[in-house]
Structures are given as structure tokens and as C-alpha cells.
Design an enzyme around this catalytic site. Structure first.
Site, PDB file in Angstrom:
ATOM      1  N   SER A 183      39.094  12.067  -0.289  1.00 39.85           N
ATOM      2  CA  SER A 183      39.168  10.819  -1.050  1.00 39.85           C
ATOM      3  C   SER A 183      37.827  10.459  -1.679  1.00 39.85           C
ATOM      4  O   SER A 183      37.288  11.190  -2.473  1.00 39.85           O
ATOM      5  CB  SER A 183      39.688   9.703  -0.132  1.00 39.85           C
ATOM      6  OG  SER A 183      40.046   8.558  -0.852  1.00 39.85           O
ATOM      7  N   ASP A 223      29.650  17.422 -11.102  1.00 38.52           N
ATOM      8  CA  ASP A 223      30.098  17.475 -12.494  1.00 38.52           C
ATOM      9  C   ASP A 223      29.043  16.972 -13.466  1.00 38.52           C
ATOM     10  O   ASP A 223      29.051  17.344 -14.643  1.00 38.52           O
ATOM     11  CB  ASP A 223      31.388  16.689 -12.658  1.00 38.52           C
ATOM     12  CG  ASP A 223      32.568  17.377 -11.976  1.00 38.52           C
ATOM     13  OD1 ASP A 223      32.395  18.533 -11.529  1.00 38.52           O
ATOM     14  OD2 ASP A 223      33.642  16.763 -11.875  1.00 38.52           O
ATOM     15  N   LYS A 249      42.309  15.043  -1.647  1.00 36.32           N
ATOM     16  CA  LYS A 249      43.004  13.757  -1.833  1.00 36.32           C
ATOM     17  C   LYS A 249      42.410  13.078  -3.061  1.00 36.32           C
ATOM     18  O   LYS A 249      41.354  12.471  -3.008  1.00 36.32           O
ATOM     19  CB  LYS A 249      42.848  12.847  -0.612  1.00 36.32           C
ATOM     20  CG  LYS A 249      43.549  11.496  -0.764  1.00 36.32           C
ATOM     21  CD  LYS A 249      43.376  10.652   0.493  1.00 36.32           C
ATOM     22  CE  LYS A 249      44.046   9.289   0.332  1.00 36.32           C
ATOM     23  NZ  LYS A 249      43.350   8.412  -0.630  1.00 36.32           N
TER      24      LYS A 249
END
Length: 393
Positions: free
Chosen positions: A299, A310, A324
Site C-alpha cells: 500500500s 520513478d 496493493k
């Protein structure tokens, strides 16, 4: 030569226009009405099935009914019908416990737990200087009974509530450890949940472990990072192994000083709308970073790791994460309970949603047999050793 339109023709055109408008409006209104009638009919059929079941039970069940338990069971069953593991109806007691846990201040003995495969209470973390630590509770203990009541008979959630209890009272725990049964007693206290731990390692590498994202986590995170940098840290290793996630606003506050200005992550809803989930301002920390992850990273912990990777701030080290990538909101109900409902998927603005897939680290490293999370030692933690090597190179 101008031609005049007669009053009668004008009235006729207006009447015809009104008639056409009425017919079109009536058609769509009738369609809407028919749809509503169909929906009411379908709901009536559902409630008739429920009423038939309720009537039969009340006429034939062998003992008195607990009306509160019956209602809670129906509400829980309705949400369970979504077949979504993250959506759940919470009783008033469960909802209160959730709010307490998210606040970062709790009454209890200071353990983080999960449900074992057998259904017992599995201790995955013991807070330092907590009542549980003082009582001798250790990581990987299985709590099989609380105050003499078997966890399997009482139920996992109810047993966890019994462990929490009231401040100043004591709780007796039956613990299974290495095949041996132990009886431990711990006192319940109110304390701030410590979700951030830090240490300055060799070669001026700052280590920050984040165990959850609570309301008080950003303050602890900021204090730890400032202290490490003040003490000479010129690289950072973030550890979110076994971090099951938490609050999105806490995550955003922690990513903000690390990342460049702009939208970092978005949430995507069922109506096709995409909204900003994480935004960062112009301040940005320029230090080498790595993030330690494993199967227990889920999560918000995954979004933390994905965002740093990223945006080219960090490399991931460890094992593929849980996967998740869906967001929940908890809505208070009129009966004092709450509804936790999955409402969107989320992802960074530079990669796809990792739900059901997880994050594959650039450096896959097996954990060490003697690794103890929260006790950073590269000699016994090969994942940490690799992360330290990366940030220095």
C-alpha cells in the site's frame, strides 16, 4: 417584399414546439421512471429474501437472538459480498480502535500483530520500551489465548481488542514460542506509537526505518532525517520492509521534501476521473537514496518506494513487494460504526499501477537468516549491506 406571419400561425408553431418538447421530455421521464421502478422491484426482491431468512431463523432457532450481533453480522456480510479483501464494515468498537491506531497514540501493550495461518495472533513487532517488551513478548510469538480465552474460539479481531483493553489494567497472554507454551502478563498503557527509527551507519549513511504511516509519522520522519543530516549523513537508506501502509496524507508529507515539484501520484476512480493523490512542492533533497522492500511492503509503503524510484531518487533493494495499489476511505456510519471501502486505484505519474503485481526491485537480495528488522547491521542483513553499497557508489 416582406411577408408577415399571422398570429394564428405563430401560435400553432409554438403549440407544436411545446407538444414536441412535452413528448420528448415525457419519453425520457418515462424511461427514467421505468428504471427507478425496476430498481425498486429488484431491491424489494432482495429484502424479501432477507425477510424470509430472518422469519425462519426467528421461528426455529434454538435459543434467544443477540440483535446487535445479528445486525453487525448482516452489515459485515453485505460488505463481504463485494469480495474485496480491503472493504469491511466496522462495528463501533472496531471503528474507534481504527481511529485510535491511525492517530498514532494508542492504549495497549505495544505490539504490531497480524493473523497467522492458523488464526492466532502473530506478533510481528514489539515496540521498544513498551509494556510488551518489559513482559518478555518477542517477535514471532503466537498469542494463542488472552486472559485464558482461546483466540480461535473468541475470534481474531475480538481477541486483539481484548489485548488492547483499558489503560492501567493487566492482560494475561498465553504465548507459543519455539514449540513451548509460555504465560506472560503485561500492563496496558497509553503511548505514542513509534513508527520511525533512525541510526547513522558507517560511511555517513543515514538509516531510517518506517513501520507504518500514521498521523504522527511525518513529524517523527522529519525529526529523524534532520538529525541524521545534522550529524553528517550524506546518503540515506529507507527501510519499509514489513510496512503494511497507512494514511495517504502522511505519505504525501514525507515524500514532499524528497521529490521535485509537481504531481507525484494520481488516484483513478470508477467514473474514469483521475485526481491528484500526492503532490510535492519545490523543495527537494539531493542525496543518494535506496529503499529496502520485501513481501510485507504494501500500500502506502509501496507508493513511497515507487515514487522515489520513478522520480530517479532511489533504487529498490530486497524482494518483490505485496502488490496493493488500491485506495480505501473510511466513512463513519450513523450507528457509530464505520465502512472502509475501496474507491480507487493509484499509481505514480511515471509508471503503471502495481496492484496485484508488486514492485520488483532493481537489486533482488535474499534476507539473512539472522536479520532482525529494527536492528540495522549490514553484517547480518545482506539487503541492507547491498543498499549501503549502492548509495555510496
Amino acid at each position: 417584399m416582406n411577408k408577415k406571419v399571422s398570429l394564428g400561425l405563430t401560435i400553432s408553431i409554438a403549440a407544436l414546439t411545446a407538444a414536441i418538447t412535452f413528448i420528448v421530455t415525457s419519453f425520457f421521464s418515462l424511461q427514467n421512471f421505468n428504471q427507478k421502478v425496476q430498481a425498486v422491484k429488484e431491491k424489494a426482491e432482495k429484502y424479501e429474501r432477507l425477510e424470509a431468512l430472518d422469519t425462519f431463523i426467528r421461528e426455529n432457532y434454538y435459543t434467544d437472538l443477540d440483535e446487535d450481533a445479528l445486525m453487525n453480522g448482516m452489515l459485515k456480510g453485505y460488505v463481504a459480498g463485494l469480495e474485496d479483501p480491503y472493504s469491511v464494515y466496522l462495528t463501533a468498537q472496531e471503528y474507534s480502535a481504527l481511529l485510535e491506531r491511525e492517530s498514532g497514540q494508542m492504549v495497549g501493550i505495544g505490539v504490531t500483530v497480524t493473523q497467522s495461518e492458523e488464526g492466532y495472533i502473530h506478533v510481528i513487532e514489539v515496540q521498544k520500551n513498551s509494556p510488551a517488551e518489559e513482559a518478555g513478548v518477542k517477535v514471532d510469538d503466537l498469542i494463542t489465548a488472552v486472559d485464558g480465552a482461546d483466540v480461535l474460539e473468541t475470534g481474531y479481531l475480538e481477541s486483539v481488542d481484548r489485548v488492547r483493553g483499558e489503560e492501567g489494567t493487566k492482560v494475561r497472554l498465553t504465548v507459543l514460542r519455539d514449540g513451548k507454551e509460555l504465560n506472560l502478563t503485561s500492563e496496558r498503557r497509553t503511548f505514542d506509537t513509534v513508527t520511525v527509527e533512525s541510526k547513522l551507519l558507517d560511511n555517513h549513511i543515514g538509516y531510517i526505518r518506517i513501520t507504518a504511516f500514521r498521523e504522527n509519522t511525518p513529524d517523527q520522519f522529519s525529526e529523524a532525517m534532520d538529525q541524521l543530516i545534522a550529524n553528517g549523513a550524506d546518503a540515506l537508506v529507507f527501510d519499509v520492509r514489513n510496512n503494511g501502509g497507512g494514511l495517504l496524507n502522511a505519505l504525501e508529507s514525507m515524500l514532499d521534501p524528497l521529490l521535485p515539484e509537481g504531481v507525484i501520484a494520481t488516484a483513478n476512480y470508477s467514473d474514469g476521473e483521475s485526481r491528484t493523490a500526492v503532490y510535492s512542492d519545490a523543495s527537494e533533497l539531493d542525496l543518494p537514496m535506496a529503499v529496502l522492500v520485501n513481501e510485507g511492503s504494501a500500500s502506502a509503503a509501496e507508493l513511497f518506494a515507487a515514487s522515489l524510484r520513478d522520480f530517479d531518487k532511489a533504487k529498490l533493494v530486497g524482494k518483490t513487494t505485496f502488490g496493493k495499489g488500491v485506495m480505501q476511505v473510511t466513512h463513519p456510519m450513523e450507528d457509530g460504526g464505520g465502512l472502509t471501502l475501496t474507491i480507487a486505484t493509484y499509481q505514480t505519474t511515471r509508471s503503471e499501477c502495481y496492484h496485484g503485481v508488486g514492485l520488483i526491485p532493481e537489486y533482488e537480495v535474499e534476507p539473512g537468516e539472522d536479520t532482525v528488522l529494527g536492528n540495522p547491521d549490514p553484517a547480518t542483513d545482506p539487503q541492507l549491506a547491498k543498499a549501503m553499497e549502492i548509495v555510496k557508489n
